[in-house]
Design a protein around this motif. Structure first.
Motif, PDB file in Angstrom:
ATOM      1  N   GLU A  37       0.829  -1.205   0.000  1.00 34.49           N
ATOM      2  CA  GLU A  37       0.000   0.000   0.000  1.00 34.49           C
ATOM      3  C   GLU A  37       0.863   1.254   0.000  1.00 34.49           C
ATOM      4  O   GLU A  37       2.023   1.235   0.417  1.00 34.49           O
ATOM      5  CB  GLU A  37      -0.919  -0.004   1.230  1.00 34.49           C
ATOM      6  CG  GLU A  37      -1.816  -1.228   1.318  1.00 34.49           C
ATOM      7  CD  GLU A  37      -2.643  -1.251   2.591  1.00 34.49           C
ATOM      8  OE1 GLU A  37      -2.555  -0.266   3.370  1.00 34.49           O
ATOM      9  OE2 GLU A  37      -3.362  -2.248   2.811  1.00 34.49           O
ATOM     10  N   ASP A  38       0.288   2.363  -0.458  1.00 41.69           N
ATOM     11  CA  ASP A  38       1.024   3.632  -0.515  1.00 41.69           C
ATOM     12  C   ASP A  38       1.334   4.153   0.885  1.00 41.69           C
ATOM     13  O   ASP A  38       2.423   4.682   1.135  1.00 41.69           O
ATOM     14  CB  ASP A  38       0.215   4.674  -1.289  1.00 41.69           C
ATOM     15  CG  ASP A  38       0.094   4.318  -2.769  1.00 41.69           C
ATOM     16  OD1 ASP A  38       0.970   3.586  -3.280  1.00 41.69           O
ATOM     17  OD2 ASP A  38      -0.891   4.752  -3.400  1.00 41.69           O
ATOM     18  N   GLU A  39       0.377   4.052   1.795  1.00 40.59           N
ATOM     19  CA  GLU A  39       0.571   4.501   3.174  1.00 40.59           C
ATOM     20  C   GLU A  39       0.200   3.349   4.109  1.00 40.59           C
ATOM     21  O   GLU A  39      -0.907   3.300   4.652  1.00 40.59           O
ATOM     22  CB  GLU A  39      -0.279   5.744   3.475  1.00 40.59           C
ATOM     23  CG  GLU A  39       0.125   6.971   2.658  1.00 40.59           C
ATOM     24  CD  GLU A  39      -0.681   8.193   3.037  1.00 40.59           C
ATOM     25  OE1 GLU A  39      -1.762   8.039   3.648  1.00 40.59           O
ATOM     26  OE2 GLU A  39      -0.231   9.319   2.746  1.00 40.59           O
ATOM     27  N   PRO A  40       1.130   2.422   4.307  1.00 35.91           N
ATOM     28  CA  PRO A  40       0.812   1.232   5.107  1.00 35.91           C
ATOM     29  C   PRO A  40       0.571   1.566   6.571  1.00 35.91           C
ATOM     30  O   PRO A  40       1.347   2.281   7.204  1.00 35.91           O
ATOM     31  CB  PRO A  40       2.070   0.360   4.942  1.00 35.91           C
ATOM     32  CG  PRO A  40       3.161   1.336   4.618  1.00 35.91           C
ATOM     33  CD  PRO A  40       2.508   2.423   3.817  1.00 35.91           C
ATOM     34  N   GLU A  41      -0.527   1.045   7.100  1.00 34.98           N
ATOM     35  CA  GLU A  41      -0.837   1.261   8.499  1.00 34.98           C
ATOM     36  C   GLU A  41      -1.681   0.106   9.027  1.00 34.98           C
ATOM     37  O   GLU A  41      -2.315  -0.630   8.269  1.00 34.98           O
ATOM     38  CB  GLU A  41      -1.562   2.594   8.719  1.00 34.98           C
ATOM     39  CG  GLU A  41      -2.869   2.730   7.984  1.00 34.98           C
ATOM     40  CD  GLU A  41      -3.536   4.072   8.245  1.00 34.98           C
ATOM     41  OE1 GLU A  41      -2.934   4.943   8.893  1.00 34.98           O
ATOM     42  OE2 GLU A  41      -4.687   4.246   7.790  1.00 34.98           O
ATOM     43  N   PHE A  42      -1.671  -0.034  10.337  1.00 35.09           N
ATOM     44  CA  PHE A  42      -2.426  -1.090  11.004  1.00 35.09           C
ATOM     45  C   PHE A  42      -2.928  -0.546  12.325  1.00 35.09           C
ATOM     46  O   PHE A  42      -2.437   0.468  12.839  1.00 35.09           O
ATOM     47  CB  PHE A  42      -1.556  -2.338  11.221  1.00 35.09           C
ATOM     48  CG  PHE A  42      -0.275  -2.064  11.973  1.00 35.09           C
ATOM     49  CD1 PHE A  42      -0.216  -2.185  13.354  1.00 35.09           C
ATOM     50  CD2 PHE A  42       0.878  -1.682  11.285  1.00 35.09           C
ATOM     51  CE1 PHE A  42       0.959  -1.927  14.048  1.00 35.09           C
ATOM     52  CE2 PHE A  42       2.056  -1.412  11.973  1.00 35.09           C
ATOM     53  CZ  PHE A  42       2.099  -1.533  13.352  1.00 35.09           C
ATOM     54  N   GLY A  43      -3.930  -1.224  12.894  1.00 36.36           N
ATOM     55  CA  GLY A  43      -4.477  -0.784  14.168  1.00 36.36           C
ATOM     56  C   GLY A  43      -3.800  -1.477  15.332  1.00 36.36           C
ATOM     57  O   GLY A  43      -3.418  -2.644  15.243  1.00 36.36           O
ATOM     58  N   VAL A  44      -3.648  -0.752  16.433  1.00 37.41           N
ATOM     59  CA  VAL A  44      -3.046  -1.298  17.659  1.00 37.41           C
ATOM     60  C   VAL A  44      -4.072  -1.190  18.777  1.00 37.41           C
ATOM     61  O   VAL A  44      -4.614  -0.105  19.026  1.00 37.41           O
ATOM     62  CB  VAL A  44      -1.764  -0.538  18.049  1.00 37.41           C
ATOM     63  CG1 VAL A  44      -1.223  -1.043  19.391  1.00 37.41           C
ATOM     64  CG2 VAL A  44      -0.704  -0.698  16.965  1.00 37.41           C
ATOM     65  N   VAL A  45      -4.338  -2.308  19.440  1.00 37.24           N
ATOM     66  CA  VAL A  45      -5.236  -2.322  20.597  1.00 37.24           C
ATOM     67  C   VAL A  45      -4.532  -3.002  21.763  1.00 37.24           C
ATOM     68  O   VAL A  45      -3.655  -3.845  21.575  1.00 37.24           O
ATOM     69  CB  VAL A  45      -6.564  -3.045  20.294  1.00 37.24           C
ATOM     70  CG1 VAL A  45      -7.394  -2.269  19.293  1.00 37.24           C
ATOM     71  CG2 VAL A  45      -6.309  -4.463  19.800  1.00 37.24           C
ATOM     72  N   LEU A  46      -4.946  -2.635  22.956  1.00 32.21           N
ATOM     73  CA  LEU A  46      -4.384  -3.231  24.169  1.00 32.21           C
ATOM     74  C   LEU A  46      -5.044  -4.587  24.428  1.00 32.21           C
ATOM     75  O   LEU A  46      -6.258  -4.733  24.317  1.00 32.21           O
ATOM     76  CB  LEU A  46      -4.615  -2.310  25.366  1.00 32.21           C
ATOM     77  CG  LEU A  46      -4.191  -2.837  26.741  1.00 32.21           C
ATOM     78  CD1 LEU A  46      -2.681  -3.027  26.816  1.00 32.21           C
ATOM     79  CD2 LEU A  46      -4.666  -1.887  27.839  1.00 32.21           C
ATOM     80  N   ILE A  47      -4.210  -5.571  24.776  1.00 31.13           N
ATOM     81  CA  ILE A  47      -4.718  -6.884  25.163  1.00 31.13           C
ATOM     82  C   ILE A  47      -5.241  -6.785  26.594  1.00 31.13           C
ATOM     83  O   ILE A  47      -4.503  -6.415  27.509  1.00 31.13           O
ATOM     84  CB  ILE A  47      -3.614  -7.951  25.073  1.00 31.13           C
ATOM     85  CG1 ILE A  47      -3.122  -8.081  23.629  1.00 31.13           C
ATOM     86  CG2 ILE A  47      -4.114  -9.295  25.592  1.00 31.13           C
ATOM     87  CD1 ILE A  47      -1.913  -8.975  23.481  1.00 31.13           C
ATOM     88  N   GLU A  48      -6.487  -7.122  26.779  1.00 32.24           N
ATOM     89  CA  GLU A  48      -7.092  -7.091  28.110  1.00 32.24           C
ATOM     90  C   GLU A  48      -6.741  -8.348  28.897  1.00 32.24           C
ATOM     91  O   GLU A  48      -6.507  -8.311  30.105  1.00 32.24           O
ATOM     92  CB  GLU A  48      -8.607  -6.965  27.994  1.00 32.24           C
ATOM     93  CG  GLU A  48      -9.333  -6.817  29.319  1.00 32.24           C
ATOM     94  CD  GLU A  48     -10.812  -6.574  29.150  1.00 32.24           C
ATOM     95  OE1 GLU A  48     -11.499  -6.320  30.162  1.00 32.24           O
ATOM     96  OE2 GLU A  48     -11.300  -6.615  27.998  1.00 32.24           O
ATOM     97  N   ARG A  49      -6.690  -9.473  28.190  1.00 32.90           N
ATOM     98  CA  ARG A  49      -6.344 -10.745  28.817  1.00 32.90           C
ATOM     99  C   ARG A  49      -5.712 -11.655  27.774  1.00 32.90           C
ATOM    100  O   ARG A  49      -6.194 -11.728  26.651  1.00 32.90           O
ATOM    101  CB  ARG A  49      -7.597 -11.418  29.399  1.00 32.90           C
ATOM    102  CG  ARG A  49      -7.324 -12.707  30.179  1.00 32.90           C
ATOM    103  CD  ARG A  49      -8.600 -13.289  30.766  1.00 32.90           C
ATOM    104  NE  ARG A  49      -9.546 -13.708  29.738  1.00 32.90           N
ATOM    105  CZ  ARG A  49     -10.644 -13.035  29.414  1.00 32.90           C
ATOM    106  NH1 ARG A  49     -10.953 -11.915  30.049  1.00 32.90           N
ATOM    107  NH2 ARG A  49     -11.471 -13.465  28.462  1.00 32.90           N
ATOM    108  N   GLY A  50      -4.629 -12.347  28.161  1.00 39.19           N
ATOM    109  CA  GLY A  50      -3.951 -13.236  27.230  1.00 39.19           C
ATOM    110  C   GLY A  50      -2.566 -12.722  26.886  1.00 39.19           C
ATOM    111  O   GLY A  50      -2.154 -11.638  27.311  1.00 39.19           O
TER     112      GLY A  50
END
Length: 229
Positions: A37-50
């Motif tokens: 992709e031209d502007e590569p990005e991904f989402g980051v979320v906090l792991i609540e458990r695991g």
């Protein structure tokens, strides 16, 4: 539309850097696709458990996260070093099957807006955070976040202040959910002051315990007193 997601044991805030070391096959596949992709990005979320690695089916994840835009990639012998930067906040609408890597349908959250009336609160937040960092540095080594230069934009710098505050992930997740800049700054001040007070109490307790131990060693017990008599 499916968005590539990276659940982590930390919180990424907007305008903060994110260094990552990728070695799991699923995330290497994800990176390969993103780099097309031209502007590569991904989402980051906090792991609540695991755990971060291993069985993702056992993970519980928070629903508010931050998009991370990839700025640098370097391949090693058995891993890939990646540097990204937090951009906008998102909310997970629906998690999709982790095949071959975590994906979700997300929606963007509104950007926080600056008001000149917040200047005094913003200045107080910076003072509290820097004092808190100084206090923490007496007991522990702080991470590289300290090197982050605050942006001239007041909204960006407010997020960066939250990012360099040595707070736990749950406190940072609470900040990430703020619906206004006033709420973000107020919560940041509250969290930093409470953590600083807790740190101070812990330090005092540690000193008291050490003094008590020293005094205990110095005081003769009953047997010693009997022998001296």
């Amino acid at each position: 539309m499916a968005t590539a997601m990276f659940p982590l044991g930390m919180v990424l805030l907007p305008h903060m850097p994110l260094p990552l070391r990728l070695f799991e096959r699923r995330y290497l596949i994800m990176l390969g696709r993103l780099l097309e992709e031209d502007e590569p990005e991904f989402g980051v979320v906090l792991i609540e458990r695991g755990a971060e690695s291993g069985d993702h089916d056992a993970q519980a994840r928070f629903g508010i996260g931050t998009m991370a835009r990839i700025t640098h990639v370097a391949a090693g012998e058995d891993d890939v070093q990646l540097l990204a930067r937090g951009t906008r906040r998102v909310e997970v609408v629906e998690w999709l099957p982790d095949d071959p890597y975590p994906q979700a349908v997300v929606r963007e959250l509104p950007e926080l807006e600056w008001d000149d009336d917040l200047a005094e609160l913003r200045a107080r937040a910076e003072d509290v955070v820097r004092r808190f960092r100084l206090r923490v540095s007496e007991f522990a080594e702080l991470g590289a976040d300290a090197d982050v230069e605050l942006d001239d934009d007041p909204v960006a710098s407010s997020w960066q202040l939250a990012g360099i505050a040595p707070l736990g992930p749950l406190d940072l997740q609470r900040l990430l959910r703020a619906t206004s800049l006033r709420e973000l700054l107020s919560r940041l001040i509250e969290a930093a002051e409470e953590a600083s007070q807790t740190l101070g109490a812990t330090a005092v307790d540690a000193v008291d315990e050490e003094l008590a131990a020293m005094l205990g060693r110095d005081e003769p017990d009953d047997d010693d007193e009997a022998e001296s008599r």
